[in-house]
Design a protein around this motif. Structure first.
Motif, PDB file in Angstrom:
ATOM      1  N   GLU A  20       0.823  -1.204   0.000  1.00 19.43           N
ATOM      2  CA  GLU A  20       0.000   0.000   0.000  1.00 19.43           C
ATOM      3  C   GLU A  20       0.857   1.255   0.000  1.00 19.43           C
ATOM      4  OE1 GLU A  20      -3.817  -1.890   2.431  1.00 19.43           O
ATOM      5  OE2 GLU A  20      -2.588  -0.317   3.354  1.00 19.43           O
ATOM      6  N   VAL A  21       0.265   2.338  -0.466  1.00 19.33           N
ATOM      7  CA  VAL A  21       0.934   3.632  -0.491  1.00 19.33           C
ATOM      8  C   VAL A  21      -0.051   4.678   0.008  1.00 19.33           C
ATOM      9  CG1 VAL A  21       0.273   4.101  -2.911  1.00 19.33           C
ATOM     10  CG2 VAL A  21       2.277   5.239  -1.917  1.00 19.33           C
ATOM     11  N   ARG A  22       0.449   5.686   0.688  1.00 16.57           N
ATOM     12  CA  ARG A  22      -0.399   6.793   1.141  1.00 16.57           C
ATOM     13  C   ARG A  22      -0.241   7.949   0.150  1.00 16.57           C
ATOM     14  NH1 ARG A  22      -0.666   7.485   7.183  1.00 16.57           N
ATOM     15  NH2 ARG A  22      -2.108   5.776   6.748  1.00 16.57           N
ATOM     16  N   LEU A  23      -1.342   8.315  -0.470  1.00 19.06           N
ATOM     17  CA  LEU A  23      -1.362   9.399  -1.444  1.00 19.06           C
ATOM     18  C   LEU A  23      -2.107  10.591  -0.886  1.00 19.06           C
ATOM     19  CD1 LEU A  23      -2.207   7.445  -4.735  1.00 19.06           C
ATOM     20  CD2 LEU A  23       0.036   7.960  -3.763  1.00 19.06           C
ATOM     21  N   TYR A  24      -1.743  11.767  -1.346  1.00 19.05           N
ATOM     22  CA  TYR A  24      -2.448  12.982  -0.954  1.00 19.05           C
ATOM     23  C   TYR A  24      -2.345  13.996  -2.085  1.00 19.05           C
ATOM     24  CZ  TYR A  24       2.349  14.280   0.445  1.00 19.05           C
ATOM     25  OH  TYR A  24       3.703  14.505   0.468  1.00 19.05           O
ATOM     26  N   GLY A  25      -3.181  15.022  -1.989  1.00 15.93           N
ATOM     27  CA  GLY A  25      -3.307  15.973  -3.082  1.00 15.93           C
ATOM     28  C   GLY A  25      -4.543  15.653  -3.908  1.00 15.93           C
ATOM     29  N   LEU A  26      -5.365  16.662  -4.192  1.00 19.66           N
ATOM     30  CA  LEU A  26      -6.662  16.419  -4.818  1.00 19.66           C
ATOM     31  C   LEU A  26      -6.534  15.750  -6.181  1.00 19.66           C
ATOM     32  CD1 LEU A  26      -9.716  16.745  -4.589  1.00 19.66           C
ATOM     33  CD2 LEU A  26      -9.472  18.982  -5.716  1.00 19.66           C
ATOM     34  N   GLN A  38     -11.010   0.415  -7.375  1.00 20.23           N
ATOM     35  CA  GLN A  38     -11.005  -0.815  -6.567  1.00 20.23           C
ATOM     36  C   GLN A  38      -9.772  -0.914  -5.674  1.00 20.23           C
ATOM     37  OE1 GLN A  38     -10.508  -0.627  -9.827  1.00 20.23           O
ATOM     38  NE2 GLN A  38      -8.562  -1.652 -10.243  1.00 20.23           N
ATOM     39  N   ASP A  39      -8.749  -0.090  -5.941  1.00 20.15           N
ATOM     40  CA  ASP A  39      -7.532  -0.140  -5.139  1.00 20.15           C
ATOM     41  C   ASP A  39      -7.566   0.795  -3.930  1.00 20.15           C
ATOM     42  OD1 ASP A  39      -6.495  -2.024  -6.798  1.00 20.15           O
ATOM     43  OD2 ASP A  39      -5.182  -0.671  -7.906  1.00 20.15           O
ATOM     44  N   LEU A  40      -8.618   1.592  -3.796  1.00 17.39           N
ATOM     45  CA  LEU A  40      -8.748   2.478  -2.643  1.00 17.39           C
ATOM     46  C   LEU A  40      -9.025   1.655  -1.393  1.00 17.39           C
ATOM     47  CD1 LEU A  40      -8.990   5.311  -1.422  1.00 17.39           C
ATOM     48  CD2 LEU A  40     -11.382   5.343  -2.175  1.00 17.39           C
ATOM     49  N   ARG A  41      -8.320   1.952  -0.303  1.00 16.76           N
ATOM     50  CA  ARG A  41      -8.483   1.210   0.932  1.00 16.76           C
ATOM     51  C   ARG A  41      -8.969   2.052   2.111  1.00 16.76           C
ATOM     52  NH1 ARG A  41      -8.815  -2.080  -2.075  1.00 16.76           N
ATOM     53  NH2 ARG A  41      -7.697  -4.038  -2.342  1.00 16.76           N
ATOM     54  N   LYS A  42      -8.680   3.336   2.117  1.00 14.29           N
ATOM     55  CA  LYS A  42      -9.062   4.199   3.234  1.00 14.29           C
ATOM     56  C   LYS A  42      -8.996   5.645   2.749  1.00 14.29           C
ATOM     57  CE  LYS A  42      -9.724   4.605   7.856  1.00 14.29           C
ATOM     58  NZ  LYS A  42     -10.737   3.888   8.662  1.00 14.29           N
ATOM     59  N   VAL A  88      -6.508  12.610   1.809  1.00 14.93           N
ATOM     60  CA  VAL A  88      -5.464  11.583   1.931  1.00 14.93           C
ATOM     61  C   VAL A  88      -6.097  10.236   1.627  1.00 14.93           C
ATOM     62  CG1 VAL A  88      -3.826  10.448   3.481  1.00 14.93           C
ATOM     63  CG2 VAL A  88      -4.202  12.918   3.672  1.00 14.93           C
ATOM     64  N   PHE A  89      -5.433   9.459   0.786  1.00  7.57           N
ATOM     65  CA  PHE A  89      -5.863   8.091   0.464  1.00  7.57           C
ATOM     66  C   PHE A  89      -4.835   7.098   0.970  1.00  7.57           C
ATOM     67  CE2 PHE A  89      -8.470   8.493  -3.781  1.00  7.57           C
ATOM     68  CZ  PHE A  89      -9.422   9.270  -3.131  1.00  7.57           C
ATOM     69  N   ASP A  90      -5.286   5.950   1.471  1.00 12.76           N
ATOM     70  CA  ASP A  90      -4.464   4.743   1.495  1.00 12.76           C
ATOM     71  C   ASP A  90      -4.959   3.863   0.354  1.00 12.76           C
ATOM     72  OD1 ASP A  90      -2.803   5.358   3.571  1.00 12.76           O
ATOM     73  OD2 ASP A  90      -3.673   3.968   5.006  1.00 12.76           O
ATOM     74  N   ALA A  91      -4.045   3.393  -0.481  1.00 15.67           N
ATOM     75  CA  ALA A  91      -4.439   2.609  -1.653  1.00 15.67           C
ATOM     76  C   ALA A  91      -3.382   1.562  -1.947  1.00 15.67           C
ATOM     77  CB  ALA A  91      -4.614   3.523  -2.871  1.00 15.67           C
ATOM     78  N   LEU A  92      -3.781   0.547  -2.703  1.00 16.32           N
ATOM     79  CA  LEU A  92      -2.807  -0.431  -3.165  1.00 16.32           C
ATOM     80  C   LEU A  92      -1.831   0.227  -4.124  1.00 16.32           C
ATOM     81  CD1 LEU A  92      -4.979  -3.604  -3.874  1.00 16.32           C
ATOM     82  CD2 LEU A  92      -3.565  -3.106  -1.861  1.00 16.32           C
TER      83      LEU A  92
END
Length: 267
Positions: A20-26, A38-42, A88-92
Motif C-alpha cells: 500500500e501507499v499513502r497518497l495525498y493531493g486532490l 477498486q484499489d482504494l483502501r481508506k 489523503v488516500f491509502d491505496a494499493l
C-alpha cells in the motif's frame, strides 16, 4: 485516565502493508479513483472537500470502505506534509511491470518514447517528471535495477495525476535491459550537460529511450557509452544546467513536436 477524543481516534494512521501507499493531493487522489477505484483502501478528507469528493464518498459507502472527515492538522499528520490539499488516500500500490511485460504491451509500429531515470532520487523531481511524461504521452518511466526510486505520496502529489497515466517499469541489470530495448527497436540517447549534440540539431528517432541522469553526477559513464547519442540543451550559459525535471520537459516537448499529431484544439 481521560478518554481519547473521537477526532484523535479517527486521525490515527493505520498500519500499512508494503503493498500500500499513502497518497495525498486532490488531483493525485482523483486520478487514482478515476483509473482504479477498486484499489482504494481508506480515505480521510477535510469538510471543505466533501463536495469535490462526493463520487468517491458514494463509492466508499457502496463498497464499505472507511472514510473520515478530519481537521487539517490531522490530514497533515497523516500525509506527513502540509500540502495534502484536503484529502489523503491509502491505496494499493500500482504494480510495476517488468521490462519484458511492458515491451509486450507496446504497439509494434509508430512512435514510442520512454524515459530511463539513472540516479534520480528526489521524489519531487520524480513527480514533476511524471507530470511532463503524462502530458507528452511517454509510454513508460524505466527505473534501474536495484534502485530505491518508486512512487511516494510526495511524488504523486507533484505529478498532479500523471503518476496514474505513466507506468513505472522496473529494469533488469543494465546489460540485459540494453539488449532487450535494442531488440525491440529502441534507440537510446543519453542527456548530458556538456559536449552533447544540441537537441534542436539532433536526430530524434521515433522509438526512443531518453536517459536522464541525476543532478551533479549525470548519467553513469558506462550507460552513456552504450547510448547511440549524447544530447544537450543549448542555452545562454548563465547557469550550468537545468534541473533534471525541467530538462526532461524540454526534451519531451521537442520529441512530441517532431513525432506526434497536434492536440485536437490545434486542428
Amino acid at each position: 485516565m481521560a478518554a481519547r477524543t473521537p477526532e484523535r481516534d479517527r486521525a490515527r494512521p493505520p498500519v500499512r502493508r508494503a503493498s500500500e501507499v499513502r497518497l495525498y493531493g486532490l488531483n493525485a487522489c482523483l486520478a487514482l479513483f478515476a483509473r482504479r477505484p477498486q484499489d482504494l483502501r481508506k480515505l480521510w478528507l477535510s469538510e471543505s472537500r466533501i463536495g469535490a469528493l462526493k463520487p468517491v464518498l458514494a463509492w466508499c459507502v457502496k463498497q464499505r470502505i472507511g472514510y473520515r472527515v478530519v481537521a487539517d492538522e490531522d490530514l497533515a499528520r497523516l500525509a506527513g506534509s502540509s500540502h495534502h490539499e484536503g484529502v489523503v488516500f491509502d491505496a494499493l500500490r500500482r504494480e510495476e511491470p517488468t521490462l519484458e511485460a511492458w515491451l509486450r504491451g507496446l504497439p509494434l509500429e509508430g512512435p514510442v518514447l520512454a524515459l530511463w531515470l539513472d540516479g534520480v532520487g528526489n521524489p519531487h523531481n520524480l513527480g514533476a517528471i511524471l507530470r511532463s511524461a503524462a502530458h507528452f504521452g511517454v509510454a513508460g518511466v524505466l527505473l534501474p535495477h536495484g534502485s530505491g526510486l518508486g512512487l511516494s505520496g510526495a511524488a504523486a502529489r507533484v505529478a498532479e495525476g500523471g503518476a496514474e497515466a505513466v507506468p513505472l517499469v522496473r529494469l533488469p541489470a543494465m546489460r540485459e535491459a540494453l539488449q532487450r530495448l535494442a531488440a525491440a527497436g529502441f534507440a537510446l540517447a543519453a542527456t548530458v550537460v556538456r559536449d552533447g549534440t544540441p537537441l534542436y540539431a539532433a536526430e530524434l528517432p521515433a522509438r526512443l529511450v531518453l536517459v536522464m541522469g541525476a543532478e551533479g553526477e549525470g548519467v553513469d559513464p558506462a550507460l552513456a557509452a552504450a547510448c547511440a547519442q549524447r544530447l544537450g540543451i543549448p542555452g545562454t550559459g548563465a547557469v550550468e544546467s537545468l534541473n533534471v525535471a525541467a530538462a526532461t520537459a524540454v526534451f519531451l516537448g521537442e520529441w512530441w513536436r517532431r513525432h506526434r499529431q497536434p492536440y485536437p484544439l490545434d486542428r
